[in-house]
Design a protein around this motif. Structure first.
Motif, PDB file in Angstrom:
ATOM      1  N   GLY A  53       0.796  -1.216   0.000  1.00 19.96           N
ATOM      2  CA  GLY A  53       0.000   0.000   0.000  1.00 19.96           C
ATOM      3  C   GLY A  53       0.831   1.268   0.000  1.00 19.96           C
ATOM      4  O   GLY A  53       0.326   2.351   0.278  1.00 19.96           O
ATOM      5  N   VAL A  54       2.118   1.161  -0.341  1.00 18.21           N
ATOM      6  CA  VAL A  54       2.994   2.332  -0.414  1.00 18.21           C
ATOM      7  C   VAL A  54       2.733   3.065  -1.720  1.00 18.21           C
ATOM      8  O   VAL A  54       2.776   2.457  -2.797  1.00 18.21           O
ATOM      9  CB  VAL A  54       4.485   1.919  -0.342  1.00 18.21           C
ATOM     10  CG1 VAL A  54       5.404   3.111  -0.551  1.00 18.21           C
ATOM     11  CG2 VAL A  54       4.783   1.233   0.983  1.00 18.21           C
ATOM     12  N   PRO A  55       2.438   4.370  -1.663  1.00 19.86           N
ATOM     13  CA  PRO A  55       2.226   5.109  -2.908  1.00 19.86           C
ATOM     14  C   PRO A  55       3.523   5.187  -3.720  1.00 19.86           C
ATOM     15  O   PRO A  55       4.591   5.436  -3.165  1.00 19.86           O
ATOM     16  CB  PRO A  55       1.783   6.494  -2.449  1.00 19.86           C
ATOM     17  CG  PRO A  55       2.125   6.589  -1.010  1.00 19.86           C
ATOM     18  CD  PRO A  55       2.303   5.203  -0.475  1.00 19.86           C
ATOM     19  N   VAL A  56       3.430   4.948  -5.003  1.00 23.08           N
ATOM     20  CA  VAL A  56       4.614   4.989  -5.870  1.00 23.08           C
ATOM     21  C   VAL A  56       4.487   6.124  -6.877  1.00 23.08           C
ATOM     22  O   VAL A  56       4.762   5.970  -8.058  1.00 23.08           O
ATOM     23  CB  VAL A  56       4.875   3.626  -6.557  1.00 23.08           C
ATOM     24  CG1 VAL A  56       5.366   2.602  -5.557  1.00 23.08           C
ATOM     25  CG2 VAL A  56       3.627   3.118  -7.267  1.00 23.08           C
ATOM     26  N   THR A  57       4.077   7.279  -6.371  1.00 24.99           N
ATOM     27  CA  THR A  57       3.997   8.485  -7.190  1.00 24.99           C
ATOM     28  C   THR A  57       4.921   9.541  -6.590  1.00 24.99           C
ATOM     29  O   THR A  57       5.352   9.435  -5.445  1.00 24.99           O
ATOM     30  CB  THR A  57       2.560   9.047  -7.220  1.00 24.99           C
ATOM     31  OG1 THR A  57       2.193   9.430  -5.899  1.00 24.99           O
ATOM     32  CG2 THR A  57       1.577   8.014  -7.754  1.00 24.99           C
ATOM     33  N   ALA A  58       5.220  10.548  -7.370  1.00 19.81           N
ATOM     34  CA  ALA A  58       6.125  11.622  -6.927  1.00 19.81           C
ATOM     35  C   ALA A  58       5.348  12.729  -6.223  1.00 19.81           C
ATOM     36  O   ALA A  58       5.558  13.904  -6.470  1.00 19.81           O
ATOM     37  CB  ALA A  58       6.905  12.175  -8.116  1.00 19.81           C
ATOM     38  N   HIS A  59       4.442  12.351  -5.340  1.00 17.01           N
ATOM     39  CA  HIS A  59       3.661  13.300  -4.544  1.00 17.01           C
ATOM     40  C   HIS A  59       3.769  12.883  -3.088  1.00 17.01           C
ATOM     41  O   HIS A  59       3.654  11.692  -2.769  1.00 17.01           O
ATOM     42  CB  HIS A  59       2.201  13.310  -4.978  1.00 17.01           C
ATOM     43  CG  HIS A  59       2.011  13.617  -6.426  1.00 17.01           C
ATOM     44  ND1 HIS A  59       2.208  14.880  -6.940  1.00 17.01           N
ATOM     45  CD2 HIS A  59       1.672  12.828  -7.465  1.00 17.01           C
ATOM     46  CE1 HIS A  59       1.981  14.843  -8.238  1.00 17.01           C
ATOM     47  NE2 HIS A  59       1.662  13.618  -8.591  1.00 17.01           N
ATOM     48  N   GLY A  60       3.974  13.839  -2.196  1.00 12.65           N
ATOM     49  CA  GLY A  60       4.090  13.508  -0.784  1.00 12.65           C
ATOM     50  C   GLY A  60       5.346  12.705  -0.523  1.00 12.65           C
ATOM     51  O   GLY A  60       6.391  12.943  -1.116  1.00 12.65           O
ATOM     52  N   VAL A  61       5.239  11.702   0.363  1.00 10.30           N
ATOM     53  CA  VAL A  61       6.379  10.848   0.697  1.00 10.30           C
ATOM     54  C   VAL A  61       6.223   9.530  -0.038  1.00 10.30           C
ATOM     55  O   VAL A  61       5.168   8.901   0.007  1.00 10.30           O
ATOM     56  CB  VAL A  61       6.467  10.614   2.216  1.00 10.30           C
ATOM     57  CG1 VAL A  61       7.588   9.636   2.549  1.00 10.30           C
ATOM     58  CG2 VAL A  61       6.687  11.933   2.940  1.00 10.30           C
ATOM     59  N   GLY A  62       7.284   9.111  -0.712  1.00 14.03           N
ATOM     60  CA  GLY A  62       7.280   7.854  -1.447  1.00 14.03           C
ATOM     61  C   GLY A  62       8.699   7.389  -1.692  1.00 14.03           C
ATOM     62  O   GLY A  62       9.663   8.061  -1.321  1.00 14.03           O
ATOM     63  N   PRO A  63       8.852   6.264  -2.346  1.00 10.60           N
ATOM     64  CA  PRO A  63      10.181   5.703  -2.573  1.00 10.60           C
ATOM     65  C   PRO A  63      10.905   6.384  -3.735  1.00 10.60           C
ATOM     66  O   PRO A  63      10.287   6.840  -4.687  1.00 10.60           O
ATOM     67  CB  PRO A  63       9.869   4.246  -2.913  1.00 10.60           C
ATOM     68  CG  PRO A  63       8.518   4.304  -3.552  1.00 10.60           C
ATOM     69  CD  PRO A  63       7.786   5.403  -2.843  1.00 10.60           C
ATOM     70  N   ILE A  64      12.228   6.443  -3.601  1.00  9.26           N
ATOM     71  CA  ILE A  64      13.086   6.891  -4.702  1.00  9.26           C
ATOM     72  C   ILE A  64      14.309   5.976  -4.716  1.00  9.26           C
ATOM     73  O   ILE A  64      14.843   5.627  -3.662  1.00  9.26           O
ATOM     74  CB  ILE A  64      13.466   8.387  -4.572  1.00  9.26           C
ATOM     75  CG1 ILE A  64      14.108   8.892  -5.866  1.00  9.26           C
ATOM     76  CG2 ILE A  64      14.353   8.632  -3.364  1.00  9.26           C
ATOM     77  CD1 ILE A  64      14.241  10.416  -5.928  1.00  9.26           C
ATOM     78  N   LEU A  65      14.734   5.567  -5.888  1.00  9.72           N
ATOM     79  CA  LEU A  65      15.873   4.664  -6.018  1.00  9.72           C
ATOM     80  C   LEU A  65      17.173   5.417  -5.780  1.00  9.72           C
ATOM     81  O   LEU A  65      17.412   6.463  -6.387  1.00  9.72           O
ATOM     82  CB  LEU A  65      15.884   4.029  -7.417  1.00  9.72           C
ATOM     83  CG  LEU A  65      16.952   2.973  -7.665  1.00  9.72           C
ATOM     84  CD1 LEU A  65      16.722   1.741  -6.796  1.00  9.72           C
ATOM     85  CD2 LEU A  65      16.954   2.585  -9.135  1.00  9.72           C
ATOM     86  N   ALA A  66      18.025   4.892  -4.895  1.00  7.48           N
ATOM     87  CA  ALA A  66      19.309   5.527  -4.583  1.00  7.48           C
ATOM     88  C   ALA A  66      20.486   4.745  -5.167  1.00  7.48           C
ATOM     89  O   ALA A  66      21.501   5.338  -5.525  1.00  7.48           O
ATOM     90  CB  ALA A  66      19.477   5.665  -3.072  1.00  7.48           C
ATOM     91  N   ALA A  67      20.366   3.412  -5.243  1.00  8.82           N
ATOM     92  CA  ALA A  67      21.472   2.590  -5.756  1.00  8.82           C
ATOM     93  C   ALA A  67      20.915   1.249  -6.202  1.00  8.82           C
ATOM     94  O   ALA A  67      19.854   0.809  -5.732  1.00  8.82           O
ATOM     95  CB  ALA A  67      22.523   2.377  -4.671  1.00  8.82           C
ATOM     96  N   ILE A  68      21.647   0.596  -7.123  1.00  4.79           N
ATOM     97  CA  ILE A  68      21.218  -0.717  -7.615  1.00  4.79           C
ATOM     98  C   ILE A  68      22.430  -1.467  -8.163  1.00  4.79           C
ATOM     99  O   ILE A  68      23.358  -0.857  -8.707  1.00  4.79           O
ATOM    100  CB  ILE A  68      20.109  -0.577  -8.688  1.00  4.79           C
ATOM    101  CG1 ILE A  68      19.492  -1.932  -9.017  1.00  4.79           C
ATOM    102  CG2 ILE A  68      20.614   0.150  -9.904  1.00  4.79           C
ATOM    103  CD1 ILE A  68      18.195  -1.849  -9.802  1.00  4.79           C
ATOM    104  N   ASN A  69      22.422  -2.803  -7.991  1.00  3.90           N
ATOM    105  CA  ASN A  69      23.456  -3.629  -8.611  1.00  3.90           C
ATOM    106  C   ASN A  69      22.842  -4.935  -9.071  1.00  3.90           C
ATOM    107  O   ASN A  69      21.765  -5.328  -8.607  1.00  3.90           O
ATOM    108  CB  ASN A  69      24.638  -3.873  -7.658  1.00  3.90           C
ATOM    109  CG  ASN A  69      24.280  -4.790  -6.508  1.00  3.90           C
ATOM    110  OD1 ASN A  69      23.895  -5.928  -6.712  1.00  3.90           O
ATOM    111  ND2 ASN A  69      24.386  -4.302  -5.282  1.00  3.90           N
ATOM    112  N   CYS A  70      23.518  -5.597  -9.993  1.00  2.00           N
ATOM    113  CA  CYS A  70      23.026  -6.854 -10.539  1.00  2.00           C
ATOM    114  C   CYS A  70      24.201  -7.790 -10.794  1.00  2.00           C
ATOM    115  O   CYS A  70      25.227  -7.373 -11.353  1.00  2.00           O
ATOM    116  CB  CYS A  70      22.275  -6.613 -11.855  1.00  2.00           C
ATOM    117  SG  CYS A  70      21.582  -8.117 -12.574  1.00  2.00           S
ATOM    118  N   ASN A  71      24.042  -9.028 -10.373  1.00  4.06           N
ATOM    119  CA  ASN A  71      25.001 -10.093 -10.653  1.00  4.06           C
ATOM    120  C   ASN A  71      24.371 -10.999 -11.707  1.00  4.06           C
ATOM    121  O   ASN A  71      23.331 -11.614 -11.452  1.00  4.06           O
ATOM    122  CB  ASN A  71      25.294 -10.899  -9.380  1.00  4.06           C
ATOM    123  CG  ASN A  71      25.764 -10.012  -8.256  1.00  4.06           C
ATOM    124  OD1 ASN A  71      26.759  -9.323  -8.366  1.00  4.06           O
ATOM    125  ND2 ASN A  71      25.017 -10.010  -7.162  1.00  4.06           N
TER     126      ASN A  71
END
Length: 147
Positions: A53-71
Motif C-alpha cells: 500500500g505504499v504510494p509509488v507516485t512523486a507526490h508527498g512521501v514515497g520511494p526513490i531509487l538511490a542505488a542498484i546492482n546486478c550479478n
C-alpha cells in the motif's frame, strides 16, 4: 495481503512476479540485453511496495531509487519465463535494502540477483524521510520476521 507467494524456486522471497520474455528484449548476441534485468528488479520492487500500500507516485512521501546492482549468473533467452523474487534485506533510518532474484524456467536456476537501495523521500521538500513505524510493521508482516 499475502504472506508469501510460496514458490519453492525462490525460497525466502515473499513477493514473486512472473514475466514472459519478449522478442524485442534480445540483443545482437541472441540473449536478453542486460538492461532488462534492472527493469525486472523495478517491476518486483513496485509489486512489493504496492502490495504494502505504499504510494509509488512523486507526490508527498514515497520511494526513490538511490542505488542498484546486478550479478548476472546465466543467460536468458527469448520465450523464457522468469520469476522475479523480491524481499527486504534491511531497513535503515530512511532506506530499504531490497533483495532481488530472477529465476529462469529454461535454466531451472537463478539467472541474476542483486540489491537496490530505496529511500523514503519527501518529494515536496526534496529530502529523505524516516521509514515510518507503520511501514516497518507492514514489511515485518510481509516478510514474516521483525527488523
Amino acid at each position: 495481503m499475502p504472506d508469501s507467494d510460496n514458490d519453492p524456486r525462490l525460497p525466502g522471497f515473499p513477493v514473486i512476479t512472473s514475466v514472459t520474455i519478449e522478442w524485442g528484449q534480445q540483443d545482437a548476441f541472441g540473449h536478453i540485453n542486460n538492461i532488462h534485468h534492472f527493469r525486472w528488479f523495478e517491476t518486483g520492487r513496485i509489486d512489493y511496495l504496492t502490495r504494502l500500500g505504499v504510494p509509488v507516485t512523486a507526490h508527498g512521501v514515497g520511494p526513490i531509487l538511490a542505488a542498484i546492482n546486478c550479478n548476472y549468473r546465466r543467460q536468458i533467452q527469448w520465450q523464457d519465463v522468469i520469476l522475479i523474487g523480491t524481499r527486504i534485506n534491511k531497513i535503515g533510518n530512511s532506506s530499504l535494502t531490497v533483495g532481488h532474484a530472477i529465476w529462469s524456467r529454461d535454466n531451472n536456476a537463478i539467472a541474476a540477483d542483486g540489491e537496490s537501495t530505496v529511500v523514503m523521500f519527501d518529494y515536496e521538500k526534496q529530502k529523505p524521510r524516516p521509514v515510518s513505524d507503520e511501514l516497518r510493521r507492514l514489511i515485518s508482516q510481509m516478510e514474516g520476521k521483525s527488523f
